[in-house]
Design an enzyme around this catalytic site. Structure first.
Site, PDB file in Angstrom:
ATOM      1  N   GLY A 109       0.823  -1.206   0.000  1.00 27.90           N
ATOM      2  CA  GLY A 109       0.000   0.000   0.000  1.00 27.90           C
ATOM      3  C   GLY A 109       0.857   1.255   0.000  1.00 27.90           C
ATOM      4  N   GLY A 122       5.248   4.494   4.910  1.00 28.87           N
ATOM      5  CA  GLY A 122       5.837   4.459   6.246  1.00 28.87           C
ATOM      6  C   GLY A 122       4.902   4.865   7.361  1.00 28.87           C
ATOM      7  N   GLY A 124       2.892   3.081   8.707  1.00 35.14           N
ATOM      8  CA  GLY A 124       2.930   1.959   9.657  1.00 35.14           C
ATOM      9  C   GLY A 124       4.331   1.736  10.233  1.00 35.14           C
ATOM     10  N   GLU A 130      10.281  -2.133   3.785  1.00 31.33           N
ATOM     11  CA  GLU A 130       9.478  -2.021   2.555  1.00 31.33           C
ATOM     12  C   GLU A 130      10.364  -1.606   1.388  1.00 31.33           C
ATOM     13  OE1 GLU A 130       5.184  -0.880   4.578  1.00 31.33           O
ATOM     14  OE2 GLU A 130       6.487   0.735   3.938  1.00 31.33           O
TER      15      GLU A 130
HETATM   16  C1  5RP Z   1       3.378   0.999   6.191  1.00 32.57           C
HETATM   17  C2  5RP Z   1       3.003   1.606   4.904  1.00 32.57           C
HETATM   18  C3  5RP Z   1       1.619   1.393   4.401  1.00 32.57           C
HETATM   19  O1  5RP Z   1       1.668   0.881   3.116  1.00 32.57           O
HETATM   20  C4  5RP Z   1       0.890   2.702   4.394  1.00 32.57           C
HETATM   21  O2  5RP Z   1       0.944   3.269   5.696  1.00 32.57           O
HETATM   22  C5  5RP Z   1      -0.563   2.540   3.961  1.00 32.57           C
HETATM   23  O3  5RP Z   1      -1.283   1.910   4.961  1.00 32.57           O
HETATM   24  P1  5RP Z   1      -2.790   1.489   4.783  1.00 32.57           P
HETATM   25  O4  5RP Z   1      -2.831   0.433   3.730  1.00 32.57           O
HETATM   26  O5  5RP Z   1      -3.167   0.972   6.155  1.00 32.57           O
HETATM   27  O6  5RP Z   1      -3.584   2.708   4.408  1.00 32.57           O
HETATM   28  O7  5RP Z   1       3.771   2.253   4.251  1.00 32.57           O
HETATM   29  O8  5RP Z   1       4.660   1.358   6.604  1.00 32.57           O
END
Ligand code: 5RP
Length: 245
Positions: A109, A122, A124, A130
């Protein structure tokens, strides 16, 4: 308006068209759009080989769909401990990147994307792994809901993973670049580092900023994925899944 007709074509500006598939909900919320993009990515999973899998709620939906075709490929390299656990829970073999070698495709994502597929990632906190898994993959398929599409990156605070002892040093450097760094409270990355979320940036040249930030001593990675952006973007929209290019 749409009447729920399966397979009907809808235009969405600039002459782009979507196919509303049978079963595509008439009223889509953000989660529905994430799920639609995640499901559409299944077609990029090759027969055999090891794939890379990202982190976050959209990637989690992808993992759940992936479980339905787990016999088709050999296994996955995870971009975070959380993703590795979810893959294993589904019975999908998880490989160390050093053993897996080159990966066929990476699916993940994003927090923001431009139409040119430069990304901010980032949210998350998994940005470093990643970026590593993306770099090891022949192709990067980004899955996101339409709310992630922006003209200019930077509305979402740019995450930067930093070695803890360099936190203040890096923060001062970022201020000279016009950003407002905020320490992500109570958070440690899978690599034992901290995250600075940088507010107030209007990122007109993502490639240049990505390189500039990587050159600050103490920075492990920044969340700009522009030098190596996504090869394909699958954007879940209210009208269907939009693919770029
Ligand atoms: C995690 C990321 C995710 O891909 C990004 O935060 C998107 O998150 P979501 O799919 O929950 O909207 O980079 O480090």
């Amino acid at each position: 308006m749409e009447g729920g007709l399966p397979g009907r074509l809808w235009s969405w500006g600039f002459g782009l068209f979507f196919v509303r598939k049978a079963g595509y909900p008439a009223a889509m919320n953000q989660d529905d759009m994430k799920k639609a993009a995640a499901q559409a990515a299944l077609e990029f999973v090759p027969v055999g080989g090891v794939i890379g899998v990202g982190t976050g709620s959209t990637a989690n939906y992808f993992i759940d769909y992936l479980a339905t075709i787990k016999g088709r490929f050999d296994g996955a390299v995870a971009s975070s401990i959380a993703t590795a656990e979810r893959l294993k829970k589904h019975g999908i073999p998880v490989f160390d990147l050093n053993e897996a070698g080159s990966l066929t495709v990476y699916v993940d994502g994003a927090d923001e994307t431009t139409i040119h597929r430069a990304l901010i990632k980032g949210g998350g906190g998994a940005l470093t792994r990643e970026k590593i898994v993306a770099a090891a993959s022949r192709s990067f398929v980004c899955i996101a809901d339409e709310g992630k599409l922006v003209d200019v990156l930077g509305r979402f605070p740019l995450p930067i993973e930093v070695i803890p002892m360099a936190r203040s040093l890096v923060a001062r450097e970022i201020v000279t670049l016009g950003g407002e760094p905020v320490l992500r409270q109570g958070f440690q990355t899978d690599n034992g580092n901290v995250i600075l979320d940088v507010h107030g940036l209007k990122i007109l040249d993502p490639v240049a900023l990505e390189e500039r930030l990587n050159n600050i001593t103490g920075v492990v990675t920044n969340g700009l994925f522009a030098r190596r952006g996504a090869d394909i973007l699958l954007l879940g929209t209210k009208q269907g899944v939009r693919r770029l290019p």
